[in-house]
Enzyme design. Structure first.
Site, PDB file in Angstrom:
ATOM      1  N   ASP A  41       0.516  -1.166  -0.436  1.00 15.01           N
ATOM      2  CA  ASP A  41      -0.391  -0.343  -0.186  1.00 15.01           C
ATOM      3  C   ASP A  41       0.826   1.166  -0.190  1.00 15.01           C
ATOM      4  O   ASP A  41       0.451   2.407  -0.835  1.00 15.01           O
ATOM      5  CB  ASP A  41      -0.956   0.395   1.672  1.00 15.01           C
ATOM      6  CG  ASP A  41      -1.893  -0.949   1.047  1.00 15.01           C
ATOM      7  OD1 ASP A  41      -2.606  -1.189   2.225  1.00 15.01           O
ATOM      8  OD2 ASP A  41      -1.944  -1.723   0.405  1.00 15.01           O
ATOM      9  N   ASP A  45       0.463   4.416  -2.679  1.00 16.23           N
ATOM     10  CA  ASP A  45       0.505   5.514  -2.294  1.00 16.23           C
ATOM     11  C   ASP A  45       1.976   6.591  -2.949  1.00 16.23           C
ATOM     12  O   ASP A  45       1.452   7.436  -3.455  1.00 16.23           O
ATOM     13  CB  ASP A  45       0.285   5.472  -0.606  1.00 16.23           C
ATOM     14  CG  ASP A  45      -0.943   5.288   0.039  1.00 16.23           C
ATOM     15  OD1 ASP A  45      -1.757   4.907  -1.141  1.00 16.23           O
ATOM     16  OD2 ASP A  45      -0.825   5.288   0.607  1.00 16.23           O
ATOM     17  N   LEU A  91     -17.206 -34.785 -10.247  1.00 14.41           N
ATOM     18  CA  LEU A  91     -16.900 -36.353 -10.081  1.00 14.41           C
ATOM     19  C   LEU A  91     -17.307 -36.160  -8.421  1.00 14.41           C
ATOM     20  O   LEU A  91     -17.193 -35.655  -7.512  1.00 14.41           O
ATOM     21  CB  LEU A  91     -15.526 -36.843 -10.051  1.00 14.41           C
ATOM     22  CG  LEU A  91     -14.769 -36.577 -11.093  1.00 14.41           C
ATOM     23  CD1 LEU A  91     -13.258 -36.874 -10.619  1.00 14.41           C
ATOM     24  CD2 LEU A  91     -15.436 -37.663 -11.602  1.00 14.41           C
ATOM     25  N   GLU A 124      -6.257 -42.646 -11.212  1.00 16.99           N
ATOM     26  CA  GLU A 124      -5.120 -42.186 -11.730  1.00 16.99           C
ATOM     27  C   GLU A 124      -4.840 -40.452 -11.014  1.00 16.99           C
ATOM     28  O   GLU A 124      -5.851 -40.932 -10.433  1.00 16.99           O
ATOM     29  CB  GLU A 124      -5.064 -41.293 -12.877  1.00 16.99           C
ATOM     30  CG  GLU A 124      -7.121 -40.296 -13.460  1.00 16.99           C
ATOM     31  CD  GLU A 124      -6.678 -39.737 -14.881  1.00 16.99           C
ATOM     32  OE1 GLU A 124      -6.744 -40.829 -15.796  1.00 16.99           O
ATOM     33  OE2 GLU A 124      -7.117 -38.987 -15.586  1.00 16.99           O
ATOM     34  N   LYS A 126      -6.425 -37.587  -8.761  1.00 17.11           N
ATOM     35  CA  LYS A 126      -6.046 -36.806  -8.438  1.00 17.11           C
ATOM     36  C   LYS A 126      -5.859 -35.441  -8.518  1.00 17.11           C
ATOM     37  O   LYS A 126      -5.797 -34.519  -7.211  1.00 17.11           O
ATOM     38  CB  LYS A 126      -8.221 -37.018  -7.952  1.00 17.11           C
ATOM     39  CG  LYS A 126      -8.782 -35.336  -7.831  1.00 17.11           C
ATOM     40  CD  LYS A 126     -10.365 -36.104  -6.883  1.00 17.11           C
ATOM     41  CE  LYS A 126     -11.282 -35.015  -7.259  1.00 17.11           C
ATOM     42  NZ  LYS A 126     -11.252 -33.625  -6.997  1.00 17.11           N
ATOM     43  N   ASP A 128      -5.183 -31.311  -6.900  1.00 14.80           N
ATOM     44  CA  ASP A 128      -5.913 -30.534  -6.636  1.00 14.80           C
ATOM     45  C   ASP A 128      -5.275 -29.022  -7.147  1.00 14.80           C
ATOM     46  O   ASP A 128      -4.902 -28.179  -6.850  1.00 14.80           O
ATOM     47  CB  ASP A 128      -5.471 -30.855  -5.087  1.00 14.80           C
ATOM     48  CG  ASP A 128      -5.913 -29.714  -4.072  1.00 14.80           C
ATOM     49  OD1 ASP A 128      -7.608 -29.307  -4.886  1.00 14.80           O
ATOM     50  OD2 ASP A 128      -5.852 -30.041  -2.897  1.00 14.80           O
ATOM     51  N   TYR A 234      -7.034 -34.565 -18.928  1.00 11.95           N
ATOM     52  CA  TYR A 234      -7.342 -35.688 -18.461  1.00 11.95           C
ATOM     53  C   TYR A 234      -8.739 -35.775 -19.166  1.00 11.95           C
ATOM     54  O   TYR A 234      -9.510 -37.121 -18.755  1.00 11.95           O
ATOM     55  CB  TYR A 234      -7.574 -36.098 -16.734  1.00 11.95           C
ATOM     56  CG  TYR A 234      -7.775 -34.779 -15.992  1.00 11.95           C
ATOM     57  CD1 TYR A 234      -9.354 -34.434 -16.102  1.00 11.95           C
ATOM     58  CD2 TYR A 234      -7.105 -34.073 -14.667  1.00 11.95           C
ATOM     59  CE1 TYR A 234      -9.500 -33.378 -14.946  1.00 11.95           C
ATOM     60  CE2 TYR A 234      -7.728 -32.947 -14.654  1.00 11.95           C
ATOM     61  CZ  TYR A 234      -9.226 -32.901 -14.562  1.00 11.95           C
ATOM     62  OH  TYR A 234     -10.099 -31.502 -14.173  1.00 11.95           O
ATOM     63  N   LYS A 322     -11.238 -40.571  -2.543  1.00  9.54           N
ATOM     64  CA  LYS A 322     -10.340 -39.425  -1.967  1.00  9.54           C
ATOM     65  C   LYS A 322      -9.694 -39.559  -0.539  1.00  9.54           C
ATOM     66  O   LYS A 322      -9.766 -40.800   0.106  1.00  9.54           O
ATOM     67  CB  LYS A 322     -11.718 -38.309  -0.881  1.00  9.54           C
ATOM     68  CG  LYS A 322     -12.427 -37.833  -2.047  1.00  9.54           C
ATOM     69  CD  LYS A 322     -11.515 -37.110  -3.074  1.00  9.54           C
ATOM     70  CE  LYS A 322     -11.204 -35.766  -2.248  1.00  9.54           C
ATOM     71  NZ  LYS A 322     -12.941 -34.784  -2.759  1.00  9.54           N
ATOM     72  N   CYS A 427     -35.689 -19.315  19.090  1.00 10.43           N
ATOM     73  CA  CYS A 427     -34.699 -18.990  18.368  1.00 10.43           C
ATOM     74  C   CYS A 427     -33.684 -17.646  18.645  1.00 10.43           C
ATOM     75  O   CYS A 427     -34.531 -16.241  19.216  1.00 10.43           O
ATOM     76  CB  CYS A 427     -35.510 -18.550  16.906  1.00 10.43           C
ATOM     77  SG  CYS A 427     -34.547 -17.265  15.732  1.00 10.43           S
ATOM     78  N   CYS A 430     -35.217 -14.010  16.534  1.00 15.69           N
ATOM     79  CA  CYS A 430     -36.351 -13.813  16.587  1.00 15.69           C
ATOM     80  C   CYS A 430     -37.195 -14.236  17.802  1.00 15.69           C
ATOM     81  O   CYS A 430     -38.755 -13.519  18.394  1.00 15.69           O
ATOM     82  CB  CYS A 430     -37.155 -13.681  15.547  1.00 15.69           C
ATOM     83  SG  CYS A 430     -37.818 -15.583  15.282  1.00 15.69           S
ATOM     84  N   CYS A 445     -37.221 -22.636  14.120  1.00 13.99           N
ATOM     85  CA  CYS A 445     -37.517 -21.507  14.812  1.00 13.99           C
ATOM     86  C   CYS A 445     -38.793 -21.827  14.187  1.00 13.99           C
ATOM     87  O   CYS A 445     -38.868 -21.694  12.675  1.00 13.99           O
ATOM     88  CB  CYS A 445     -36.851 -20.192  13.772  1.00 13.99           C
ATOM     89  SG  CYS A 445     -37.617 -19.207  13.437  1.00 13.99           S
ATOM     90  N   CYS A 451     -39.222 -14.453  11.135  1.00 18.74           N
ATOM     91  CA  CYS A 451     -38.074 -14.304  11.529  1.00 18.74           C
ATOM     92  C   CYS A 451     -36.982 -13.005  10.938  1.00 18.74           C
ATOM     93  O   CYS A 451     -36.413 -13.306   9.787  1.00 18.74           O
ATOM     94  CB  CYS A 451     -37.544 -16.106  11.804  1.00 18.74           C
ATOM     95  SG  CYS A 451     -35.467 -16.090  12.124  1.00 18.74           S
TER      96      CYS A 451
HETATM   97  S1  IVH Z   1     -12.222 -36.061 -14.596  1.00 20.74           S
HETATM   98  C1  IVH Z   1     -15.835 -36.372 -16.388  1.00 20.74           C
HETATM   99  N1  IVH Z   1      -9.492 -36.532 -13.629  1.00 20.74           N
HETATM  100  O1  IVH Z   1     -11.898 -33.199  -9.277  1.00 20.74           O
HETATM  101  C2  IVH Z   1     -14.814 -36.251 -15.317  1.00 20.74           C
HETATM  102  N2  IVH Z   1     -11.141 -35.209 -12.394  1.00 20.74           N
HETATM  103  O2  IVH Z   1     -13.795 -33.361  -8.263  1.00 20.74           O
HETATM  104  C3  IVH Z   1     -14.137 -35.074 -15.562  1.00 20.74           C
HETATM  105  N3  IVH Z   1      -9.738 -33.527 -11.193  1.00 20.74           N
HETATM  106  O3  IVH Z   1     -13.642 -31.064 -11.583  1.00 20.74           O
HETATM  107  C4  IVH Z   1     -12.965 -35.010 -14.569  1.00 20.74           C
HETATM  108  N4  IVH Z   1      -7.547 -34.464 -11.536  1.00 20.74           N
HETATM  109  O4  IVH Z   1     -10.912 -30.521 -11.411  1.00 20.74           O
HETATM  110  C5  IVH Z   1     -10.884 -35.925 -13.443  1.00 20.74           C
HETATM  111  N5  IVH Z   1      -7.784 -37.255 -13.525  1.00 20.74           N
HETATM  112  C6  IVH Z   1      -8.799 -36.126 -12.711  1.00 20.74           C
HETATM  113  C7  IVH Z   1      -8.867 -35.392 -11.927  1.00 20.74           C
HETATM  114  C8  IVH Z   1      -9.956 -34.768 -12.073  1.00 20.74           C
HETATM  115  C9  IVH Z   1      -8.105 -34.009 -10.685  1.00 20.74           C
HETATM  116  C10 IVH Z   1     -10.911 -32.436 -10.710  1.00 20.74           C
HETATM  117  C11 IVH Z   1     -11.976 -31.692 -11.878  1.00 20.74           C
HETATM  118  C12 IVH Z   1     -13.205 -32.028 -11.530  1.00 20.74           C
HETATM  119  C13 IVH Z   1     -13.092 -32.237  -9.872  1.00 20.74           C
HETATM  120  C14 IVH Z   1     -14.330 -33.294  -9.873  1.00 20.74           C
END
Ligand code: IVH
Length: 761
Positions: A41, A45, A91, A124, A126, A128, A234, A322, A427, A430, A445, A451
């Site tokens: 900031d 400024d 998913l 595969e 997932k 993040d 993917y 997960k 509540c 209210c 409530c 409310c």
């Molecule tokens: S397949 C038709 N594969 O997870 C299915 N998604 O929780 C389309 N993501 O929105 C997704 N790794 O952003 C797929 N190997 C992977 C992934 C994956 C991360 C994410 C993706 C999706 C989200 C769903």
């Protein structure tokens, strides 16, 4: 650069002014995205001051785009929108082996596979990060879009072009190719970025995912370029020609085209292999160098994927397994009660902030009073029957994106003076009785529309993304307008612009304020309300002359008579935009209206079912006004809708027949043009618009597949036979439904007849 402007030549001053315009504009852009100011900031400024001094010394050099003409930061223009031709799916989740087993079983069941028939899945990591869809036409990158709500995303093409892993041209690709995948940031790059941000006084990011999201969503692509983003492909969207016959083949093809595909992807021939690969990936998780939060299983055969199709937002042929949530211990400081839109009193744990899986957690849900007391809905002990008390040391966890929860309590650390929590029976908002009905886990409530908490939550739900989704009118604005007494119910949103020039207050502010104060027993609570309102009024440029009730009421009154465009924090443009955005929603699809009403048990999917079933607002209104809970043709018709059960049906009917609720709905609808649902491309479909009932055993496809096919062809599938049924498909073993059809004289065919009717014999 010398800071004394009088020493500069004209040419130097002009050059510096140009530089300053650029620097300040860039700082504004960075500041306006929620994530990351690029400079402190103080530095900002200083730039503004230097600019002002130069302009004072060389008035004739003042630029047309002078930063001194811009009040505060330039309004963020935001990204354009991109409609996804095919929705970007999310998913379903599996949290343990049992869920995965059930997933595989459900796929096999849907396809009607015999036990000895094998089925291949890919497994595969997932990733993040955040998903991105890239559209290529004739090998050229045309646009890149974020997922958004799955149907419409943000156009981030310029930013995507700066990512090394994303090719801008392809050779040998289908003419139209949408590649989907995940944008992410590696651990090393994340660490380095945070160090740089720290040094430059910019904001640091909580985790690589936030850093990736913040970096991709920069309005200035040059900022994105400076951030080391990566991309794994993917999945895919629209294609002019198939990539392969299998998931694994298609991914290999994307790899050949120049995309990064995840090297840990494996074809698995059995459930055991899937689970083994999950365990293997989990073991390597810490060494991958980027965040993953699970393993995704996908059916390998694309023809089978197509047969399975999708539910409203998730495919039936894939699931995310997960990793277990991370846990942390912290202190429970207080329990607050929040009142939801249906009146539910939800206890919320206020925690000493603690980091769980890279995110700072300071609140957690406590579900309901039984949960706090240490028992489930049936009265069985949970957490070995340990109750939760203020002052306890509690273990919190986050599962996926969901709200943090409390897993356990450490009794050995319980303070001596901790007392069992007493759940309120009134509540807190209210003062109405809060009642727990037999069989309901939740205390509610009974204040209904009186409310204020329920009213605000209803309004927030009304403007939410899947409901009216009014741009510029989010939860924050709704809350503000409600507090100021400008809107009390959804219909008021549509009269706001007409009231803007006279008084936006629905009732005289003095009267409403007196009432609100009267509801508070404690002097301290009354003073707190007045202080809150004074704060809001000051922020909006209308500070009251003093702290007393009369002065606050007077300021509320003046504010309400001031057009929005003249109120601090709004201005001409945002006021105009808001009213235009509201006007745009006067025409709105039926399903959104039904969902927006916020009827208990009616979520987005159910609203879609009801809209499709009734086909128009008028039809829905007539039927629901006439229906009797539990009996009669309109009731039978409603619970005949597949996916609508008696509980939901009763909730809908009661809402339409409850006088005050109904009057409020009628006031809303008077402002709207409600659009009938579009039938899918069902032209020439022999069953479009017809109501079908399947009964007995189907041999060539499962009931679920038959239903999905029928719906895709524009038919409604009902669970029971009534006078409104057009056609019954009866397999062997059909019983009472076939008999009823015969009695009612409804056409009945067998499975082969059905297959030839839909052209699949
Ligand atoms: S397949 C038709 N594969 O997870 C299915 N998604 O929780 C389309 N993501 O929105 C997704 N790794 O952003 C797929 N190997 C992977 C992934 C994956 C991360 C994410 C993706 C999706 C989200 C769903």
């Amino acid at each position: 650069m010398d800071s004394d402007p009088s020493r500069l030549t004209e040419a130097e001053a002009a050059a510096r002014l140009a530089e300053l315009a650029d620097l300040i504009a860039r700082a504004n852009t960075a500041y306006h995205r929620e994530d990351a100011p690029e400079i402190s900031d103080a530095d900002y400024d200083a730039l503004k001051r230097e600019n002002a001094a130069l302009e004072a010394a060389f008035p004739h050099l003042k630029r047309a785009d002078s930063p001194s003409e811009q009040v505060g930061a330039a309004p963020a223009e935001g990204f354009g929108k991109v409609e996804h031709e095919l929705p970007m799916l999310s998913l379903g989740n599996a949290f343990d082996e049992e869920d995965v087993t059930e997933f595989v079983r459900s796929v096999r069941r849907y396809l009607g596979l015999a036990e000895e028939e094998s089925l291949t899945f890919t497994a595969e990591p997932k990733i993040d990060g955040l998903s991105l869809s890239l559209r290529y036409e004739k090998g050229e990158l045309i646009h890149a879009a974020t997922r958004g709500d799955g149907r419409t995303g943000e156009n981030v093409t310029a930013n995507a072009r700066t990512i090394d892993d994303i090719p801008t041209t392809l050779t040998g690709a289908p003419d139209v190719l949408e590649v989907r995948g995940e944008v992410y940031m590696s651990h090393a790059d994340f660490k380095a970025l945070n160090e740089r941000q720290d040094e430059s006084g910019g904001k640091t990011f909580a985790n690589p995912r936030n850093a990736a999201a913040g970096s991709l969503r920069q309005l200035d692509p040059e900022i994105t370029r400076a951030r080391p983003l990566r991309f794994f492909a993917y999945a895919w969207g629209v294609l002019s020609a198939p990539l392969a016959e299998t998931q694994s083949g298609a991914i290999a093809r994307l790899g050949d085209l120049g995309f990064q595909v995840n090297p840990l992807t494996k074809r698995c021939e059995s459930l055991q292999e899937m689970l083994d690969h999950y365990a293997w990936i989990e073991q390597r998780r810490a060494d991958l160098g980027y965040d993953i939060d699970g393993v995704v299983y996908k059916l390998d055969d694309l023809a089978l994927q197509r047969r399975l199709g999708m539910r409203s937002t998730t495919p039936r042929w894939a699931i995310a397994h997960k990793f277990p949530a991370e846990l942390a211990w912290t202190r429970l400081e207080a329990i607050d009660i929040q009142v939801g839109r249906t009146g539910a009193l939800s206890p919320v744990a206020r925690l000493t902030p603690v980091t769980v899986g890279g995110v700072v957690v300071s609140n957690a849900t406590l579900h309901n009073e039984d949960y706090i007391a240490g028992r489930d809905a049936k009265g069985n002990p949970i957490r070995d029957g340990k109750d939760i008390r203020v002052g306890d040391l509690v273990q919190v966890y986050r599962a996926g994106d969901v709200i943090p929860k409390i897993a356990d309590v450490d009794l050995s650390k319980r303070p001596g003076d901790a007392v069992p929590y007493v759940f309120p029976e009134r509540c807190p908002e209210c003062g109405s009785d809060a009642i727990r009905e037999e069989g309901d886990a939740v205390r509610r409530c009974t204040g209904g529309l009186i409310c204020p908490a329920q009213a605000v939550e209803k309004l927030k739900h009304f403007v939410s993304r899947a409901a009216f989704d009014i741009e510029g009118l989010g939860a924050k604005q709704v809350e503000l307008f409600h507090t100021l007494g400008w809107i009390a119910e959804p219909a008021d949103i549509f009269t706001l612009s007409a009231r803007d020039a006279e008084t936006k207050a629905l009732r005289p502010p003095a009267e409403r304020l007196a009432e609100r104060l009267a509801r508070r027993d404690e002097a301290a609570d009354r003073a707190a309300l007045l202080a809150d309102l004074s704060g809001i009024l000051s922020d909006m440029g209308h500070a009251p002359d003093g702290p007393e009730e009369a002065e606050v009421a007077a300021a509320l009154d003046t504010l309400s008579r001031t057009p929005l465009s003249e109120i601090k924090g709004w201005g001409e443009k945002s006021a105009k935009n808001l009213f235009e955005a509201i006007d745009e929603r006067r025409k709105i699809p039926l399903a959104r209206v039904i969902f927006a009403l916020g009827i208990r048990h009616v979520g987005e999917a159910a609203a879609g079912l009801l809209a499709n079933h009734y086909g128009s607002w008028e039809a829905a209104e007539t039927a629901l006004t006439n229906a009797e809970v539990g009996q009669g043709p309109d009731w039978e018709d409603l619970i005949g809708v597949d996916g609508v059960g008696a509980v939901m049906a009763a909730s809908v009917v009661t809402t339409f027949q409850q006088e005050a609720e109904r009057a409020s709905i009628d006031r809303l609808v008077a402002h709207l043009t409600i659009e009938a649902p579009q039938r899918r491309n069902t032209e020439g479909s022999p069953v479009a618009g017809k109501t079908l009932v399947f009964t007995g055993t189907l041999e060539k496809m499962t009931r679920a597949e038959a239903k999905a096919r029928a719906e895709a062809m524009g038919a409604k599938v009902a669970g029971s036979v009534s006078a409104k049924t057009d056609l019954v498909i009866a397999g062997p073993g059909a019983g009472s439904k076939a008999k009823k059809a015969e009695e009612l004289g409804i056409e009945t065919i067998d499975e082969d007849g059905w297959l030839s009717l839909i052209g699949d014999a």
